[in-house]
Design a protein around this motif. Structure first.
Motif, PDB file in Angstrom:
ATOM      1  N   LYS A  32      33.024  96.488  94.720  1.00  0.00           N
ATOM      2  CA  LYS A  32      32.828  95.731  95.821  1.00  0.00           C
ATOM      3  C   LYS A  32      31.724  96.369  96.517  1.00  0.00           C
ATOM      4  CE  LYS A  32      37.503  94.494  96.997  1.00  0.00           C
ATOM      5  NZ  LYS A  32      38.358  94.450  98.053  1.00  0.00           N
ATOM      6  N   TYR A  33      31.284  97.555  96.516  1.00  0.00           N
ATOM      7  CA  TYR A  33      30.082  97.973  97.239  1.00  0.00           C
ATOM      8  C   TYR A  33      28.996  97.360  96.623  1.00  0.00           C
ATOM      9  CZ  TYR A  33      26.273 101.010  98.379  1.00  0.00           C
ATOM     10  OH  TYR A  33      25.103 101.275  99.032  1.00  0.00           O
ATOM     11  N   GLN A  34      28.972  97.309  95.394  1.00  0.00           N
ATOM     12  CA  GLN A  34      27.782  97.103  94.430  1.00  0.00           C
ATOM     13  C   GLN A  34      27.567  95.408  94.622  1.00  0.00           C
ATOM     14  OE1 GLN A  34      28.821  98.084  90.485  1.00  0.00           O
ATOM     15  NE2 GLN A  34      28.165 100.044  90.820  1.00  0.00           N
ATOM     16  N   GLU A  35      28.680  94.602  94.822  1.00  0.00           N
ATOM     17  CA  GLU A  35      28.662  93.371  95.100  1.00  0.00           C
ATOM     18  C   GLU A  35      27.946  93.054  96.577  1.00  0.00           C
ATOM     19  OE1 GLU A  35      30.923  88.954  95.394  1.00  0.00           O
ATOM     20  OE2 GLU A  35      31.996  90.769  94.561  1.00  0.00           O
ATOM     21  N   PHE A  36      28.534  93.825  97.729  1.00  0.00           N
ATOM     22  CA  PHE A  36      27.936  93.547  98.735  1.00  0.00           C
ATOM     23  C   PHE A  36      26.436  94.040  99.270  1.00  0.00           C
ATOM     24  CE2 PHE A  36      26.899  96.096 102.929  1.00  0.00           C
ATOM     25  CZ  PHE A  36      26.951  94.975 103.750  1.00  0.00           C
ATOM     26  N   ILE A  37      25.955  94.814  98.079  1.00  0.00           N
ATOM     27  CA  ILE A  37      24.516  95.307  98.208  1.00  0.00           C
ATOM     28  C   ILE A  37      23.863  93.972  97.482  1.00  0.00           C
ATOM     29  CG2 ILE A  37      22.846  96.867  96.955  1.00  0.00           C
ATOM     30  CD1 ILE A  37      24.031  97.866  99.475  1.00  0.00           C
ATOM     31  N   LYS A  38      24.177  93.617  96.353  1.00  0.00           N
ATOM     32  CA  LYS A  38      23.599  92.443  95.883  1.00  0.00           C
ATOM     33  C   LYS A  38      23.517  91.235  96.678  1.00  0.00           C
ATOM     34  CE  LYS A  38      24.817  93.342  91.039  1.00  0.00           C
ATOM     35  NZ  LYS A  38      26.007  92.915  89.942  1.00  0.00           N
ATOM     36  N   LEU A  39      24.705  90.843  97.555  1.00  0.00           N
ATOM     37  CA  LEU A  39      24.462  89.734  98.573  1.00  0.00           C
ATOM     38  C   LEU A  39      23.370  90.372  99.629  1.00  0.00           C
ATOM     39  CD1 LEU A  39      28.391  89.516  99.208  1.00  0.00           C
ATOM     40  CD2 LEU A  39      26.892  87.612  98.412  1.00  0.00           C
ATOM     41  N   LEU A  40      23.380  91.345 100.006  1.00  0.00           N
ATOM     42  CA  LEU A  40      22.385  91.779 100.891  1.00  0.00           C
ATOM     43  C   LEU A  40      20.714  91.472 100.487  1.00  0.00           C
ATOM     44  CD1 LEU A  40      23.598  94.932 102.768  1.00  0.00           C
ATOM     45  CD2 LEU A  40      23.539  92.490 103.481  1.00  0.00           C
ATOM     46  N   ASN A  41      20.686  91.908  99.148  1.00  0.00           N
ATOM     47  CA  ASN A  41      19.546  91.745  98.460  1.00  0.00           C
ATOM     48  C   ASN A  41      19.313  90.215  98.179  1.00  0.00           C
ATOM     49  OD1 ASN A  41      18.916  94.501  98.337  1.00  0.00           O
ATOM     50  ND2 ASN A  41      19.876  94.710  96.446  1.00  0.00           N
ATOM     51  N   GLY A  42      20.093  89.539  98.071  1.00  0.00           N
ATOM     52  CA  GLY A  42      20.183  88.191  97.779  1.00  0.00           C
ATOM     53  C   GLY A  42      19.571  87.487  99.076  1.00  0.00           C
ATOM     54  N   VAL A  43      20.135  87.805 100.014  1.00  0.00           N
ATOM     55  CA  VAL A  43      19.676  87.334 101.533  1.00  0.00           C
ATOM     56  C   VAL A  43      18.115  87.642 101.778  1.00  0.00           C
ATOM     57  CG1 VAL A  43      19.835  87.489 103.898  1.00  0.00           C
ATOM     58  CG2 VAL A  43      21.908  87.460 102.516  1.00  0.00           C
ATOM     59  N   CYS A  44      17.691  88.932 101.499  1.00  0.00           N
ATOM     60  CA  CYS A  44      16.207  89.348 101.756  1.00  0.00           C
ATOM     61  C   CYS A  44      15.489  88.444 100.778  1.00  0.00           C
ATOM     62  CB  CYS A  44      16.319  90.947 101.441  1.00  0.00           C
ATOM     63  SG  CYS A  44      17.087  91.913 102.494  1.00  0.00           S
ATOM     64  N   ASP A  45      15.988  88.241  99.458  1.00  0.00           N
ATOM     65  CA  ASP A  45      15.085  87.801  98.665  1.00  0.00           C
ATOM     66  C   ASP A  45      15.137  86.109  98.677  1.00  0.00           C
ATOM     67  OD1 ASP A  45      14.376  90.325  97.590  1.00  0.00           O
ATOM     68  OD2 ASP A  45      15.548  89.877  96.045  1.00  0.00           O
ATOM     69  N   HIS A  46      15.783  85.568  99.494  1.00  0.00           N
ATOM     70  CA  HIS A  46      15.853  84.205 100.011  1.00  0.00           C
ATOM     71  C   HIS A  46      16.861  83.477  98.641  1.00  0.00           C
ATOM     72  CE1 HIS A  46      13.969  84.660 103.948  1.00  0.00           C
ATOM     73  NE2 HIS A  46      13.127  85.248 103.290  1.00  0.00           N
ATOM     74  N   ARG A  47      17.455  84.100  97.949  1.00  0.00           N
ATOM     75  CA  ARG A  47      18.042  83.556  96.742  1.00  0.00           C
ATOM     76  C   ARG A  47      19.453  83.066  97.402  1.00  0.00           C
ATOM     77  NH1 ARG A  47      17.797  88.517  92.943  1.00  0.00           N
ATOM     78  NH2 ARG A  47      18.917  89.193  94.708  1.00  0.00           N
TER      79      ARG A  47
END
Length: 155
Positions: A32-47
């Motif tokens: 869950k934590y890893q998915e949360f971090i991936k989501l944040l990175n996806g927003v930052c990268d505009h993906r």
């Protein structure tokens, strides 16, 4: 619950503290934590668009209201006034019937001639291909349909 900014003066330290709180909360659920971090990175990268992130974060943290509230302070506000401004700007010269159609739907709802579900379906039809407006409308109309209808009648 997610979708409203509370504090205008957030810092990087606030964000860092929040991420640490998420990590500590999900120490026994690392996926869950890893998915949360991936989501944040996806927003930052505009993906990933912010609405998808909000929906997924709400799902991940459904049993952790404190984390949801903490997340919400980092989001920009979405208000009925913002929606009205976007609607008027977008349809000011082309498809001018859209603003009138929304106003008509709100009047029918206020007069008891349409249900919340019917209004939502009609607005989705009227705003076809304008997903951002549809998402904004559904977010605040679902939470408080009567006051939203009153505000939108002022269009």
């Amino acid at each position: 619950m997610v979708g409203r900014r509370v504090s205008p003066a957030l810092t990087k330290d606030d964000a860092h503290s929040y991420i640490i709180a998420v990590k500590e909360t999900f120490h026994d659920e690392p996926t869950k934590y890893q998915e949360f971090i991936k989501l944040l990175n996806g927003v930052c990268d505009h993906r990933v668009d912010k609405y998808s992130v909000i929906a997924r974060v709400e799902e991940l943290m459904k049993d952790h209201q404190d984390l949801l509230l903490g997340f919400s302070v980092f989001l920009p506000p979405v208000s009925v006034e913002d929606f009205i401004n976007k609607l008027k700007t977008r349809f000011q010269s082309l498809d001018t019937h859209v603003v009138g159609a929304i106003r008509g739907l709100m009047k029918m709802f206020k007069d008891g001639k349409m249900s919340v579900k019917e209004v939502q379906e009609e607005v989705i039809d009227v705003l076809f291909y304008h997903e951002d407006l549809i998402e904004d409308f559904l977010r605040f109309f679902t939470k408080n349909p009567v006051s939203t209808a009153s505000l939108l009648l002022q269009l």
